[in-house]
Design a protein around this motif. Structure first.
Motif, short mmCIF file in Angstrom:
data_model
loop_
_atom_site.label_atom_id
_atom_site.label_comp_id
_atom_site.label_asym_id
_atom_site.label_seq_id
_atom_site.Cartn_x
_atom_site.Cartn_y
_atom_site.Cartn_z
N CYS A 158 0.81 -1.23 0.00
CA CYS A 158 0.00 0.00 0.00
C CYS A 158 0.84 1.27 0.00
N TRP A 159 2.15 1.13 0.21
CA TRP A 159 3.01 2.30 0.38
C TRP A 159 2.88 3.28 -0.77
N ARG A 160 2.93 2.77 -2.00
CA ARG A 160 2.88 3.65 -3.16
C ARG A 160 1.53 4.34 -3.30
N HIS A 161 0.47 3.61 -3.00
CA HIS A 161 -0.88 4.12 -3.27
C HIS A 161 -1.41 5.00 -2.15
N LEU A 162 -1.04 4.69 -0.90
CA LEU A 162 -1.59 5.43 0.23
C LEU A 162 -0.60 6.39 0.87
N GLY A 163 0.70 6.21 0.60
CA GLY A 163 1.71 7.02 1.26
C GLY A 163 2.27 6.31 2.49
N ASP A 164 3.27 6.93 3.12
CA ASP A 164 3.98 6.24 4.19
C ASP A 164 3.17 6.09 5.48
N MET B 277 1.71 2.58 7.10
CA MET B 277 2.24 2.07 8.36
C MET B 277 1.13 1.89 9.40
N LEU B 278 0.21 2.84 9.47
CA LEU B 278 -0.89 2.74 10.42
C LEU B 278 -1.81 1.55 10.07
N LEU B 279 -2.06 1.36 8.79
CA LEU B 279 -2.90 0.25 8.36
C LEU B 279 -2.24 -1.09 8.71
N GLY B 280 -0.96 -1.21 8.40
CA GLY B 280 -0.23 -2.44 8.71
C GLY B 280 -0.22 -2.72 10.21
N ALA B 281 0.04 -1.67 11.01
CA ALA B 281 0.08 -1.84 12.47
C ALA B 281 -1.29 -2.23 13.01
#
Length: 366
Positions: free
Chosen positions: A327-333, A337-341
């Motif tokens: 998701c990094w490219r599409h949502l930003g950093d 990170m919040l989504l993954g966490a």
């Protein structure tokens, strides 16, 4: 995120090449770039290049001028103090070696393009007391003794770190032993007591120092620019076999390869760089970071690590790290990170509540 990264790369290259950069792209503000430049100590390089662009308001130009002028004045004072310090040690016959930014800045097209927060200098261990006397005579006051270096300060804010050792022994024994071999340095032309590394060993030390910071709190943009500038200047003339052998012996091969890959941001578009980057490495590092603390806890308490038994422990981290990377490219950093966490947290809470587990060898039918 991509727009900001690409524009920062444009400003860096424009500053290094002394040309006019492209104007601010939509969605990127002067305030954002000022914040990034302050965090990375890159006011002169980034803001100096930005100041030359079109479309800025007078208020924005005034802000940038103030920052650039402040950087120029501080760097000028540091350069003057560094010159005095080298001459003082030479006259006192104290073997010394300027380190880190105190040498790296002279590999840039202009030393003003590479800022540093303090002046690092290695003093031969047998001469630390004598060096302290010379520093005090120059107006420096000892502030603190930390591990392998002493911190001195002089008004109006010049800081000198006098190192007893090139590398911290507690970080890596191999790298400490490597850089304790003072014979790797050579006398600077015109001096008897001021030493410098050859290009190969300077690059090895630069990567070792970056690795230390990377595994503690990460690296900044300036580290990547240092790599880019150094390889542009010395890459074609360094002994590749020597570098490969030393990096392998110091355990720095993989780190160096990936940092050099990231430094290509200043040569190729970010999109191409990400397409070619190793997704496995990103996920692997994320998983190791997520479970490493628990594994260390279990080992120190003489228990079998959870990761090796039935508990649903590493898989949530794997899922969250993979989701973040994709998701990094599409949502930003930050959103990624919040989504993954969040996914990791929810999966681990569910695993604890519902007692989820994964099969292991004893559970499998014969």
């Amino acid at each position: 995120m991509e727009t900001m990264a690409e524009y920062l790369a444009e400003l860096v290259k424009a500053g290094l090449e002394d040309r006019k950069a492209a104007s601010l792209p939509e969605g990127v503000s002067v305030r954002e770039i000022v914040k990034i430049s302050e965090e990375n100590h890159m006011d002169y390089l980034l803001l100096g290049a930005l100041l030359k662009t079109d479309g800025l308001s007078e208020e924005e130009k005034e802000l940038l001028r103030e920052k650039v002028l402040g950087s120029m004045l501080f760097t000028g004072m540091q350069l003057q103090e560094l010159k005095k310090l080298e001459e003082r040690m030479e006259q006192a016959k104290i073997p010394c070696q300027p380190m880190k930014g105190a040498r790296m800045k002279f590999y840039y097209p202009s030393p003003f393009l590479r800022e540093m927060s303090d002046i690092d200098i290695l003093i031969h261990g047998d001469f630390m007391e004598q060096a302290a006397v010379e520093l005090e005579a120059m107006g420096y006051v000892l502030q603190q003794k930390i591990k392998h270096h002493d911190i001195y300060r002089k008004a109006p804010g010049i800081v000198v770190e006098a190192h007893r050792a090139m590398y911290d022994r507690t970080v890596d024994e191999r790298q400490y032993a490597y850089f304790s071999d003072l014979s790797r340095a050579v006398r600077r032309k015109g001096f008897l007591y001021v030493y410098d590394f050859e290009a190969e060993d300077f690059y090895i030390y630069m990567m070792a120092h970056m690795a230390k910071h990377f595994y503690k709190r990460g690296c900044g943009i300036r580290n990547l620019v240092d790599i880019y500038v150094f390889l542009e200047k010395f890459g074609g003339e360094m002994n590749a076999d020597y570098l490969q052998k030393q990096f392998a012996g110091l355990g720095l091969t993989a780190f160096t390869e990936h940092m050099e890959k990231l430094a290509e941001l200043f040569e190729v578009p970010l999109e191409d760089l990400l397409d070619d980057y190793n997704l496995f490495l990103l996920v692997f590092v994320g998983v190791i970071t997520g479970v490493g603390g628990g594994v260390l806890r279990d080992v120190l308490s003489n228990q079998k690590p959870y990761i090796f038994v039935k508990h649903f422990y590493a898989c949530p981290t794997l899922i969250g790290a993979l989701l973040c990377a994709l998701c990094w490219r599409h949502l930003g950093d930050i959103p990624s990170m919040l989504l993954g966490a969040a996914v990791i947290l929810v999966l681990r809470l569910c695993a604890a509540h519902f007692r989820w587990g994964l099969p292991h060898a004893a559970d499998l039918p014969e």
